[in-house]
Write a protein that holds these residues in place. Sequence first.
Motif, PDB file in Angstrom:
ATOM      1  N   GLU A 156       0.815  -1.211   0.000  1.00 20.49           N
ATOM      2  CA  GLU A 156       0.000   0.000   0.000  1.00 20.49           C
ATOM      3  C   GLU A 156       0.854   1.268   0.000  1.00 20.49           C
ATOM      4  O   GLU A 156       0.324   2.368  -0.189  1.00 20.49           O
ATOM      5  N   LEU A 157       2.144   1.163   0.234  1.00 20.87           N
ATOM      6  CA  LEU A 157       3.039   2.324   0.239  1.00 20.87           C
ATOM      7  C   LEU A 157       3.562   2.647  -1.150  1.00 20.87           C
ATOM      8  O   LEU A 157       4.372   3.557  -1.302  1.00 20.87           O
ATOM      9  N   GLY A 158       3.150   1.877  -2.186  1.00 20.25           N
ATOM     10  CA  GLY A 158       3.697   2.092  -3.529  1.00 20.25           C
ATOM     11  C   GLY A 158       5.067   1.479  -3.695  1.00 20.25           C
ATOM     12  O   GLY A 158       5.847   1.916  -4.547  1.00 20.25           O
ATOM     13  N   ALA A 159       5.380   0.453  -2.888  1.00 14.43           N
ATOM     14  CA  ALA A 159       6.709  -0.153  -2.929  1.00 14.43           C
ATOM     15  C   ALA A 159       6.875  -0.996  -4.188  1.00 14.43           C
ATOM     16  O   ALA A 159       5.909  -1.476  -4.783  1.00 14.43           O
ATOM     17  N   SER A 160       8.139  -1.169  -4.565  1.00 11.48           N
ATOM     18  CA  SER A 160       8.484  -2.041  -5.686  1.00 11.48           C
ATOM     19  C   SER A 160       9.622  -2.951  -5.260  1.00 11.48           C
ATOM     20  O   SER A 160      10.333  -2.658  -4.292  1.00 11.48           O
ATOM     21  N   GLY A 161       9.788  -4.068  -5.984  1.00  6.97           N
ATOM     22  CA  GLY A 161      10.867  -4.999  -5.674  1.00  6.97           C
ATOM     23  C   GLY A 161      12.198  -4.499  -6.192  1.00  6.97           C
ATOM     24  O   GLY A 161      12.317  -3.396  -6.737  1.00  6.97           O
ATOM     25  N   SER A 162      13.242  -5.327  -6.049  1.00  5.16           N
ATOM     26  CA  SER A 162      14.571  -4.942  -6.515  1.00  5.16           C
ATOM     27  C   SER A 162      14.614  -4.765  -8.017  1.00  5.16           C
ATOM     28  O   SER A 162      15.475  -4.065  -8.544  1.00  5.16           O
ATOM     29  N   ASP A 163      13.682  -5.414  -8.748  1.00  8.33           N
ATOM     30  CA  ASP A 163      13.607  -5.241 -10.198  1.00  8.33           C
ATOM     31  C   ASP A 163      12.715  -4.069 -10.598  1.00  8.33           C
ATOM     32  O   ASP A 163      12.409  -3.888 -11.767  1.00  8.33           O
ATOM     33  N   GLU A 164      12.274  -3.270  -9.576  1.00  4.85           N
ATOM     34  CA  GLU A 164      11.450  -2.073  -9.765  1.00  4.85           C
ATOM     35  C   GLU A 164      10.071  -2.397 -10.353  1.00  4.85           C
ATOM     36  O   GLU A 164       9.405  -1.540 -10.913  1.00  4.85           O
ATOM     37  N   ILE A 165       9.629  -3.654 -10.221  1.00  5.12           N
ATOM     38  CA  ILE A 165       8.266  -4.021 -10.594  1.00  5.12           C
ATOM     39  C   ILE A 165       7.379  -3.814  -9.372  1.00  5.12           C
ATOM     40  O   ILE A 165       7.657  -4.356  -8.302  1.00  5.12           O
ATOM     41  N   PRO A 166       6.298  -3.019  -9.452  1.00  7.64           N
ATOM     42  CA  PRO A 166       5.433  -2.767  -8.285  1.00  7.64           C
ATOM     43  C   PRO A 166       4.886  -4.072  -7.726  1.00  7.64           C
ATOM     44  O   PRO A 166       4.600  -5.029  -8.452  1.00  7.64           O
ATOM     45  N   ILE A 167       4.697  -4.095  -6.397  1.00  7.20           N
ATOM     46  CA  ILE A 167       4.263  -5.328  -5.746  1.00  7.20           C
ATOM     47  C   ILE A 167       2.805  -5.262  -5.326  1.00  7.20           C
ATOM     48  O   ILE A 167       2.333  -6.143  -4.625  1.00  7.20           O
ATOM     49  N   GLU A 168       2.057  -4.208  -5.736  1.00  6.89           N
ATOM     50  CA  GLU A 168       0.690  -4.132  -5.240  1.00  6.89           C
ATOM     51  C   GLU A 168      -0.241  -5.107  -5.959  1.00  6.89           C
ATOM     52  O   GLU A 168      -1.252  -5.511  -5.416  1.00  6.89           O
ATOM     53  N   GLY A 169       0.033  -5.462  -7.199  1.00  2.61           N
ATOM     54  CA  GLY A 169      -0.855  -6.354  -7.924  1.00  2.61           C
ATOM     55  C   GLY A 169      -0.329  -7.772  -7.954  1.00  2.61           C
ATOM     56  O   GLY A 169       0.794  -8.002  -8.384  1.00  2.61           O
ATOM     57  N   PRO A 170      -1.107  -8.787  -7.491  1.00  3.77           N
ATOM     58  CA  PRO A 170      -0.602 -10.175  -7.514  1.00  3.77           C
ATOM     59  C   PRO A 170      -0.390 -10.712  -8.923  1.00  3.77           C
ATOM     60  O   PRO A 170       0.530 -11.453  -9.182  1.00  3.77           O
ATOM     61  N   VAL A 171      -1.265 -10.307  -9.885  1.00  4.21           N
ATOM     62  CA  VAL A 171      -1.163 -10.793 -11.266  1.00  4.21           C
ATOM     63  C   VAL A 171      -1.363  -9.604 -12.202  1.00  4.21           C
ATOM     64  O   VAL A 171      -2.329  -8.858 -12.064  1.00  4.21           O
TER      65      VAL A 171
END
Length: 556
Positions: free
Chosen positions: A110-125
């Motif tokens: 919910e903070l708008g975070a992304s993984g190390s590959d800069e792909i956002p993590i808010e959407g599961p698919v």
Amino acid sequence: MGVHRIWHHGLVPVEGKRPLDALRSRLITRQRQHDDYTVTDLGSSDDGGSRRCDLKFAWPGQEDRYSVQVLLSLCYRAGEDRVAWLLAAACTRPWRSCHEAPARRIGLEELGASGSDEIPIEGPVLSMRGWSREECDRVADLLAEALVAPWRTSAVLVLTEPPTEPVEGWPGLVNVFDVDDRFRRTLNSHLPLGCAVPLGARLFVPPCDELPDFVDPASPLAHQALEGAITRFIQTRSRTPLPEEWAEVPSVRAWYAADPFAAPDEEPDAGLTEKLDRVERELAEARGVITILRKKAKAGAEERDRAAHEVKALRCRLEELSAIDVACLQEQLARLQQAVDDYARAFDEMEAERDELRRANGLLAGKLTRYHDAGAEVADAECPPADFPSFADLIGAATATLKHLAITAEPAPTAILDHHPKAAAWRRKAWDALRTLDAYAGARRSLLDAGQDPGPELSDVLAFARTGQPGSLISANIIALAESDTVTTNERLRQARTFRVDPRTNPAGRDYFGAHIALERFKSPAPRLHFLDDTDGTGTVYVGYLGAHLPTSKTN
């Protein structure tokens, strides 16, 4: 009781003037709203250059059959636009894909975070079916670059067939892309052959986990097989060392090495512990302030000494200048400026004449090697070089006619040059440069294809121009085969000269373009044409950039 660990990390956009305090406040507020887990503020530290804080989360899982402990470490470095985060989680049972992802439970997505590959993590698919060609090309280029990057630490599951049951992945650790066949083919065109996506599914495992990719071409895809592949990857992560930038952080290293489920030897006094923690935090903040004040005081003293030295030097210089006839110097300066302007005009005229003679020589040399009658060739040499209304038209003509060149230069830097008063002269010189590169590539490739040694005259573009080979239309003085050591060894400056190439030339799809041709040698914007000679491989010369002089250590 065993301890089973995982970790993943990434970035969060900066919020406000005190980003760490804002993020910590949002995470604590969210816990009060949900109340299905606990959160403990472990405090913050400041070493003068960066600020860190740690939060600990805990909750029972699936009818209290196991327990979960999570450490979220945040780091903000002054001047950056994002906060780095590391999530380290421990469980009393082996992690499985059916467990709720810790990043989702604590609200990190919910903070708008992304993984190390800069792909956002808010959407599961992320569904990519029915996208336009432009969207496919853009996203496939970015996704392919992330898939082959050695620094990627999160897994990517690409589905081209629907599974028997939905697969949601693990937010922050396993990203799922549901694509159609057109996107799959577009993505494969950006990937090396060994990384192609088949019809079915492929789980791209990060290089750091040293686990082979899971590939399943079945149709329909078995839900159990996909979940099993994700579970194997998650359990493998527990044996993967922490990232280098987090492994030496004391709080992270201590938490990851210890047993977070072990009960303390004795229960300390809660009030005393809270007071001690508060004192330690205040002491750490005070030490950080003292460090900053000491640095500022030292810098202020050095600035004061430098200013005093400059004032003394200026006073001496003022005393020297007071005895000089200012009017006489102004008159001399005016005469010298006039002479400089005359020399500059003469230099421009001679340079233009030299370029015309060089072009005529190249045209005549090329024609005379094929014909005995030179009358028509002399007439061609005397004609002015091709003129184009814009650099976009020039690049379009070069792409259509110069078959040995691969022009991957972006149009934006080139379009800026069209507004300069010398744009027409630069376009003529750029056209001659592109034709010279094409003539060089064609001559060298024809000899290599025939099994012959090109010889020293065709060893590179500089030798081709310096020896006046047929088709050479530019002076060798404006060709440089490499940048200086200062540029080559500086990662920021080197990245500014890295452009797109065919994966056959470099599997990463990008390469360093150090060789360049100067369209204007001295005066700003001093435009440059950067190229990469791959005639020994693909038989092509790449043109990766055409525009103003790229940054150097002196321009920034």
